[in-house]
Design an enzyme around this catalytic site. Sequence first.
Site, short mmCIF file in Angstrom:
data_model
loop_
_atom_site.label_atom_id
_atom_site.label_comp_id
_atom_site.label_asym_id
_atom_site.label_seq_id
_atom_site.Cartn_x
_atom_site.Cartn_y
_atom_site.Cartn_z
N GLY A 133 16.08 56.14 92.41
CA GLY A 133 16.14 56.12 93.87
C GLY A 133 17.35 56.88 94.41
N GLU A 180 16.28 60.40 94.50
CA GLU A 180 15.29 60.48 95.58
C GLU A 180 15.95 60.45 96.95
OE1 GLU A 180 13.22 57.14 93.59
OE2 GLU A 180 11.42 58.33 93.90
N ALA A 231 17.45 52.47 92.33
CA ALA A 231 17.16 51.20 93.00
C ALA A 231 17.75 50.10 92.12
CB ALA A 231 15.66 51.03 93.14
N GLU A 264 12.87 56.31 85.74
CA GLU A 264 12.00 55.16 85.96
C GLU A 264 11.07 54.88 84.79
OE1 GLU A 264 12.68 57.50 88.24
OE2 GLU A 264 12.97 56.58 90.20
#
Length: 266
Positions: free
Chosen positions: A117, A120, A72, A140
């Site tokens: 992300g 993911e 992200a 993260e």
Amino acid sequence: MSQFETLKIEDRGPARILSISRPKALNALNPTVIAELSRAIEALGQQIEGGDWSIRGLILTGDHPKSFVAGADIASMADMDKDQAMEFASQGHAVGEMLANLPIPVIAAVNGFALGGGCELALACDFIIASEKAKFGQPEVKLGVIPGFGGTQRLSRRVGAARALELCVTGDMIRADEALRIGLVNRVVAPEALLDTCAGIVGMVAKMGPLAVKEAKRVIHQGAELPLPAANQIEVEAFAALFDTQDQSEGMRAFLDKREAEFSAK
Ligand code: CO8
């Protein structure tokens, strides 16, 4: 199709290739990418639901020589408050749901960094084909947070809780060969063969009964959430329901006639 700022779309035969393109940030996911992914996936779903089965597989990749998606976007997350973070993660999960609900297989073609992300997003696809240069990780914890787009859940289900935990608490990156060893990816191929390999898989799918492919995907995903007897029951019902389709008659008749089946998705 240039209606997107951060996505490139190309159809290669029956394969639709969606390439995430934010080269300056190694394709990091910001709200625009998430919104555009949602729109592109929704449009494809509507096209198929409307009876147009010309696209038989979706390939998600990164339009960058060294990155699938590097996570992200940290710049757009840095000042988020709790509610905004909740909204962002929920939007990511909605994309995952949309991918799972598409009636065609979705392949992540991971060509470089698939971090946070990005890992993911790859996990939200039905399976992953990786280039030899792919690197996976859930970093993260280095940022003081945890995965928010399924990393703790889909990763555990794919590779087991112990391996997922090691990745999620160390933030360590693994290379493609290790990702293959632990079952995170289905195959590792040379970088220049990545998209051809994925398009080749979609080409194989395109010769199969569309409704059967749709049901195989649905039953596998739904069954994974259930105890085995209930999951087997879903399979039995879907198997039987396919005997009400023209594709079943055509597929079996074609075999007996020693010819290629011509499926109609009916
Ligand atoms: N966000 C924003 N910008 C990024 C990101 C990112 N995730 N990753 C890279 N960039 C930018 C860099 O800031 C840099 O920009 P600039 O040129 O302006 O300085 C540019 O991309 C190139 O990056 P580097 O110079 O760092 O390239 P390197 O080859 O040296 O390193 C790495 C590549 C290892 C990938 C490094 O960039 C890195 O560590 N990136 C961050 C990876 C990361 O921590 N990802 C996880 C983010 S958190 C997350 O994903 C949580 C998901 C939660 C839910 C999501 C819902 C949708």
